[in-house]
Structure formats: C-alpha cells, structure tokens
Design a protein around this motif. Structure first.
Motif, short mmCIF file in Angstrom:
data_model
loop_
_atom_site.label_atom_id
_atom_site.label_comp_id
_atom_site.label_asym_id
_atom_site.label_seq_id
_atom_site.Cartn_x
_atom_site.Cartn_y
_atom_site.Cartn_z
N SER A 73 46.11 8.76 52.59
CA SER A 73 45.80 7.27 51.68
C SER A 73 45.80 6.02 52.86
N VAL A 74 45.06 5.15 52.59
CA VAL A 74 44.67 4.04 53.22
C VAL A 74 45.85 3.20 53.65
N ALA A 75 46.93 3.16 52.41
CA ALA A 75 48.27 2.57 52.68
C ALA A 75 49.01 3.42 53.65
N ASP A 76 48.79 4.65 53.97
CA ASP A 76 49.43 5.32 55.08
C ASP A 76 49.31 5.18 56.40
N VAL A 77 47.67 4.87 56.43
CA VAL A 77 47.08 4.51 57.65
C VAL A 77 47.75 3.15 58.03
N SER B 148 37.61 -1.40 57.12
CA SER B 148 36.50 -0.18 57.15
C SER B 148 37.04 0.81 58.09
N LEU B 149 37.58 0.62 59.21
CA LEU B 149 38.28 1.39 59.99
C LEU B 149 39.44 2.21 59.41
N ASP B 150 40.13 1.52 58.92
CA ASP B 150 41.38 2.08 57.81
C ASP B 150 40.85 3.36 57.03
N GLN B 151 39.71 2.65 56.27
CA GLN B 151 39.34 3.82 55.35
C GLN B 151 38.86 4.89 56.06
N SER B 152 38.12 4.88 57.09
CA SER B 152 37.37 6.01 58.01
C SER B 152 38.48 6.83 58.58
#
Length: 263
Positions: free
Chosen positions: A210-214, A198-202
């Motif tokens: 993208s979430v993958a980049d995070v 959830s934190l990554d998505q935020s």
C-alpha cells in the motif's frame, strides 16, 4: 520581519501547484510582485486567483510557458518586461523528469530532460542578468532535489541533471557575487506534493504494497519522522531570495528533515 521584497519582481517557474506555488505564495504574502508560470490553463487560473486573494491583484501575473521550449521562455520574459520591467528574484523550478533506470530511456528522453531541467534554468538566468547587473542586486534560487547530495534510486534523469544545476549555481555564485547577485540551490527531500505522492504510488505498485506502507518506510528513514510541508520549504526559499539574505551564496541547502546523512 520585513523580508525586503515589497514590490520586487519575483519570477517563480512551474508554480501553479506544489513547491513552486508554495514559494510564490510566500513571496506574495510579503508584498512582492509575483509572476508564475505553468502549462495548464485551468490550474493557472486557480493559482492566480488564490494568489490575488492574498495580495493586491495588480501584483500577480500568470504566464503559460513550456520551459522546455526556448521560444516560450523568450515570450515569458518579453511579457514580464512589458508589464513590470526586469526580474529582481528568480526562482528556477521545473517539473521532475520521469522515473526510471538507465536502460529505460532513449536519447530523446535524455535530451528532453536536459532541456526542461537544466537548459530552462540556463536560459532564464541569461534573461534576468542584464537587469540584475544594472541594479547590482539580484537573487537566484534553484529548486533541485536532495539528489544533489545523494542519488535517488530509480530517478537517473533527475539525479543527472540536478547535479548539473548545482554545478551551474556554484559557478555563477563566484561570477556574480561581486555585484551582489546571490545564487543558491535548494534540495527538497520528501515534501508532501503531488510529485512525491505520484512516486509513492509508483513504488507501492511495484512492490505490491500500500501507499501507506511506502510512506511508513520513508518516515522511518527521516529523523523528523514525517514528510515536510510545502510551506516549510517555501520559508527557506523566501529567505534565500530576499533582501534579508545578504551573505549566503553558492550554497546547496537540503530541506529534508535530516533524511540525507552525507556531510
């Protein structure tokens, strides 16, 4: 290795999923009598069923409990006492408070985070101590965050109250060591749980990536180059909460793949 927790009563708070569930599963596999709490009925039923598949069905107890409510905590311990007596091992855990910076939160937000993150643990310790004192044995493990060593940007509520957990644990460890009650704190880093996802998505939405980049950015900050697995975290909690641990108390241990570099 025999961890010495067979038939011990182990209470794992907020344990229908994530780190709490992984810890409950680890103790169940060692033959402990495991109590888990949660707020969602359907997730509770699923978690209890999975734990029962790993151990004796009579060794699992699920109790719905909102840890921010003193009355719910009182009822939880009354249920445990009626079922199995006192708690031998307490795994203090609470869901992380909302993400945000200082000006994002009202007094009510701060008070709610205080009640759920810190007071829930204080109240739970108060309940378990009479039994632990009477048998001169007990283990208390507090699940906090890597922010006990290095604050995490955008998580000011968590940063504040996780530090309070550490202060509580250090003080309790000194008070309780003479009667063989050991108190330690675990700080998870980036463990692959719903909370971290959830934190990554935020973060991804805020940065327009993208979430993958995070996740790639985080992997570059972690010497092991990946997020941890819940079972890897649970193995450390199991040791600290077991009879095998006979001399570790008052410690704050990070399970973070080497991410935090502070001494």
């Amino acid at each position: 290795m025999d961890m010495g927790v067979t038939d011990k009563v182990v209470l794992v708070q907020a344990a229908t999923r994530g780190l709490g569930f992984a810890v409950a599963r680890a103790f169940a596999q060692e033959g402990a009598r495991v109590v888990i709490t949660g707020r969602n009925q359907s997730r509770m039923a699923e978690a209890v069923a999975e734990l029962e598949s790993l151990t004796d069905k009579e060794h699992v107890l699920g109790v719905l409990c909102d840890l921010s409510l003193p009355g719910d905590i009182d009822a939880l311990f009354e249920t445990i006492e009626q079922s199995w007596g006192g708690v031998d091992v307490l795994i203090n855990n609470a869901g992380g408070p909302p993400k945000g910076n200082f000006l994002d939160f009202s007094d009510g937000d701060w008070e709610e985070a205080f009640s759920s993150c810190l007071m829930s643990m204080i109240r739970s310790v108060r309940h378990v101590l009479p039994h632990m004192r009477s048998q001169r044995w007990g283990r208390i493990v507090n699940i906090a965050s890597s922010s006990i060593r290095q604050p995490i940007e955008g998580l000011i509520l968590s940063n504040t109250f996780r530090a309070g957990i550490l202060g509580l644990a250090k003080s309790l460890a000194v008070e309780l060591a003479p009667i063989n009650i050991l108190v330690n704190t675990l700080g998870p880093g980036r463990i692959a749980t719903d909370r971290v996802r959830s934190l990554d998505q935020s973060d991804a939405a805020a940065a327009g990536i993208s979430v993958a980049d995070v996740q790639k950015r985080w992997h570059e900050k972690i010497p092991m180059g990946r997020y941890g697995e819940p079972d890897e975290f649970a193995a450390v909690a199991l040791f600290l909460g077991s009879a095998v641990n006979g001399y570790v108390t008052g410690q704050a241990l990070l399970v973070d793949g080497g991410m935090v570099r502070s001494l």
